[in-house]
Each structure stands twice: as structure tokens, then as C-alpha cells.
Write a protein that holds these residues in place. Structure first.
Motif, PDB file in Angstrom:
ATOM      1  N   GLU A  42      25.284  -3.579  33.469  1.00  0.00           N
ATOM      2  CA  GLU A  42      25.830  -2.227  33.527  1.00  0.00           C
ATOM      3  C   GLU A  42      24.794  -1.239  34.058  1.00  0.00           C
ATOM      4  O   GLU A  42      25.120  -0.345  34.837  1.00  0.00           O
ATOM      5  CB  GLU A  42      26.321  -1.781  32.142  1.00  0.00           C
ATOM      6  N   LEU A  43      23.533  -1.405  33.651  1.00  0.00           N
ATOM      7  CA  LEU A  43      22.483  -0.539  34.172  1.00  0.00           C
ATOM      8  C   LEU A  43      22.314  -0.715  35.673  1.00  0.00           C
ATOM      9  O   LEU A  43      22.187   0.265  36.412  1.00  0.00           O
ATOM     10  CB  LEU A  43      21.155  -0.825  33.471  1.00  0.00           C
ATOM     11  N   GLN A  47      22.912   2.113  38.602  1.00  0.00           N
ATOM     12  CA  GLN A  47      21.872   2.457  39.564  1.00  0.00           C
ATOM     13  C   GLN A  47      22.372   2.306  40.991  1.00  0.00           C
ATOM     14  O   GLN A  47      22.068   3.125  41.849  1.00  0.00           O
ATOM     15  CB  GLN A  47      20.636   1.592  39.335  1.00  0.00           C
ATOM     16  N   THR A  48      23.156   1.271  41.264  1.00  0.00           N
ATOM     17  CA  THR A  48      23.682   1.104  42.622  1.00  0.00           C
ATOM     18  C   THR A  48      24.707   2.184  42.941  1.00  0.00           C
ATOM     19  O   THR A  48      24.790   2.630  44.082  1.00  0.00           O
ATOM     20  CB  THR A  48      24.317  -0.286  42.808  1.00  0.00           C
ATOM     21  N   GLU A  49      25.479   2.621  41.943  1.00  0.00           N
ATOM     22  CA  GLU A  49      26.423   3.722  42.174  1.00  0.00           C
ATOM     23  C   GLU A  49      25.668   4.997  42.510  1.00  0.00           C
ATOM     24  O   GLU A  49      26.056   5.729  43.416  1.00  0.00           O
ATOM     25  CB  GLU A  49      27.288   3.958  40.939  1.00  0.00           C
ATOM     26  N   ASP A  53      25.871   7.043  46.061  1.00  0.00           N
ATOM     27  CA  ASP A  53      26.378   8.409  46.042  1.00  0.00           C
ATOM     28  C   ASP A  53      25.352   9.416  46.542  1.00  0.00           C
ATOM     29  O   ASP A  53      25.714  10.472  47.034  1.00  0.00           O
ATOM     30  CB  ASP A  53      26.801   8.812  44.620  1.00  0.00           C
ATOM     31  N   ALA A  54      24.098   9.105  46.427  1.00  0.00           N
ATOM     32  CA  ALA A  54      23.044  10.069  46.730  1.00  0.00           C
ATOM     33  C   ALA A  54      23.082  10.590  48.171  1.00  0.00           C
ATOM     34  O   ALA A  54      23.006  11.788  48.375  1.00  0.00           O
ATOM     35  CB  ALA A  54      21.680   9.463  46.421  1.00  0.00           C
ATOM     36  N   PRO A  55      23.210   9.766  49.214  1.00  0.00           N
ATOM     37  CA  PRO A  55      23.199  10.309  50.572  1.00  0.00           C
ATOM     38  C   PRO A  55      24.422  11.163  50.884  1.00  0.00           C
ATOM     39  O   PRO A  55      24.358  12.075  51.680  1.00  0.00           O
ATOM     40  CB  PRO A  55      23.183   9.075  51.468  1.00  0.00           C
TER      41      PRO A  55
END
Length: 84
Positions: A42-43, A47-49, A53-55
Motif C-alpha cells: 500500500e505504501l 508513492q507511485t500515485e 500525479d506530481a507532474p
């Protein structure tokens, strides 16, 4: 006195076996391992989500607030609730 000697660990292991029983300890360890794997996955997923989403996130538009004055009709309704 800060660290535990091997005798301390042995006594602690005997107490744990006496408290929980030898049959329940492997099941408890197995379920703890499953829980840790689920938690780690889940962690990683979170982190991949966040990385994906960041860019796409750009600077947000500024929020404009508006002041709303109460109407005189609503003030009259409040005057009845005041104690005399």
C-alpha cells in the motif's frame, strides 16, 4: 545495562511461549508477515500515485473570497432568540 544479554532474550522467549503457547506463535508470526506485506504494498502504491500525479499538478488558481453581508430580514429573525 542499556543492551540485553543473551540470557535476557532467552528468558523473554520462554515467557512469550508460556503466555501465548507454542501452537499460536507460528500463526501469529504468519499473520504479522502478511500484514507487513500488505502495508508495504500500500505504501508503494501511494508513492507511485504521488509520483504520477506530481507532474500534472500546476500552480492552482488563486481563490477569491467574497464577503456576504447578512440581509436585514435575517437579523430580525435573530432578535427573537435573544434573552430579554
Amino acid at each position: 545495562m542499556g543492551s540485553l544479554s543473551p540470557w535476557h532474550w532467552a528468558i523473554l522467549a520462554v515467557v512469550v511461549i508460556l503466555l501465548f503457547g507454542a501452537k499460536k506463535l507460528p500463526d501469529a508470526a504468519r499473520s504479522l508477515g502478511k500484514s507487513m506485506r500488505i502495508f508495504k504494498s500500500e505504501l508503494r502504491e501511494m508513492q507511485t500515485e504521488n509520483k504520477s500525479d506530481a507532474p500534472s499538478i500546476e500552480s492552482p488558481a488563486p481563490v477569491q473570497s467574497q464577503r456576504v453581508d447578512p440581509s436585514p430580514a435575517s437579523e430580525q429573525g435573530h432578535s427573537e432568540a435573544r434573552p430579554a
